[in-house]
Design an enzyme around this catalytic site. Structure first.
Site, short mmCIF file in Angstrom:
data_model
loop_
_atom_site.label_atom_id
_atom_site.label_comp_id
_atom_site.label_asym_id
_atom_site.label_seq_id
_atom_site.Cartn_x
_atom_site.Cartn_y
_atom_site.Cartn_z
CD GLU A 61 46.33 42.96 44.63
OE1 GLU A 61 45.09 43.09 44.54
OE2 GLU A 61 46.89 41.86 44.80
CB CYS A 66 46.45 37.82 41.46
SG CYS A 66 47.29 38.22 39.92
#
Length: 219
Positions: A104, A2
């Site tokens: 992502e 993340c």
DNA sequence: CCAGACGTTGTT
DNA sequence: GTCTGG
DNA sequence: CCAGACGTTGTT
DNA sequence: GTCTGG
């Protein structure tokens, strides 16, 4: 992992969902939150549980200077207690990082495509985190945090092998409570079981300065 | 004992 | 501050 | 995570 | 290539 996320939830709704007192800082919707920035975090101290601003990028108390924070933006759930940098924070300085989505970058034939991953109902989630206070003589204290990561679940694995640890709403109180035994707290860190939605977005998001609604629009 | 590192990710 | 390596 | 810089000296 | 900054 993340390394970028969003928080577009209206202020009043955020306060309601995380059950915290009114905010004492300027709040606005964020579409492209990047490491080293000050971000809203739910944490508890002697003044109670509240939302405050912490720098994303964990600065251990023993660091010579805060620049190490830009390389410590995540902490692996599996090794939290084995790492001197995170152990004490895992035991007594856990926090929740409100987010309504994260990004992502998936490798697709030679180039990287950003995806925005979010709850289908677009409600804010709480990422598990740990925070720390750094202070050196003659400088302002730095309050910072790292977002904890776990193995990606089946919904995310085709994009990436790691994802933020998302604490289910029912577990948020236990995660924040310093009275919760550490083993029990760590048991809350598992791949997210509820539904997530993901779609590709513009590479506008690549550049942290582009903090605009188009970052979360499908392309 | 002291000295020196202390983190993650991705890529090779 | 705390752990690992020598 | 990605983007952008990455060096020194001297002079202004 | 690698590190720092956002």
């Amino acid at each position: 992992m993340c390394g970028r996320y969003s928080l577009t939830t209206p202020e009043d709704h955020l306060v309601e969902v995380f059950d915290v007192p009114p905010l004492t800082f300027d709040y606005r919707a964020r579409y492209n939150i990047a490491p080293t920035q000050d971000v809203p975090v739910v944490a508890s101290d002697k003044r109670g549980t509240r939302l405050g601003l912490l720098r994303w990028g964990f600065v251990p108390a023993w660091a010579d200077d805060p620049s190490i924070g830009s390389r410590m933006i995540n902490a692996r759930a599996e090794s939290l207690l084995d790492k001197p940098a995170f152990k004490q924070a895992a035991v007594s300085r856990r926090c929740l990082v409100p987010a309504d989505g994260f990004y992502e970058w998936a490798a697709e034939d030679g180039h990287k495509v950003p995806y925005w991953i979010h709850s289908p109902d677009r409600e804010p989630m709480g990422f598990a985190g740990v925070w720390e206070r750094w202070h050196h003589r003659g400088t302002e204290p730095v309050f910072s945090m790292a977002i904890i990561t776990v193995d990606a679940n089946d919904q995310i694995r085709h994009l990436h092998d790691r994802m933020p640890a998302i604490v289910p709403a029912a577990d948020r109180k236990a995660w924040l409570d310093t009275e919760t035994p550490i083993a029990e707290a760590l048991s809350l860190l598992k791949p997210y079981e509820l539904a997530l939605e993901a779609y590709p977005v513009s590479t506008l998001v690549n550049r942290p300065a582009n903090d605009v609604p188009d970052c979360i629009e499908p392309v």
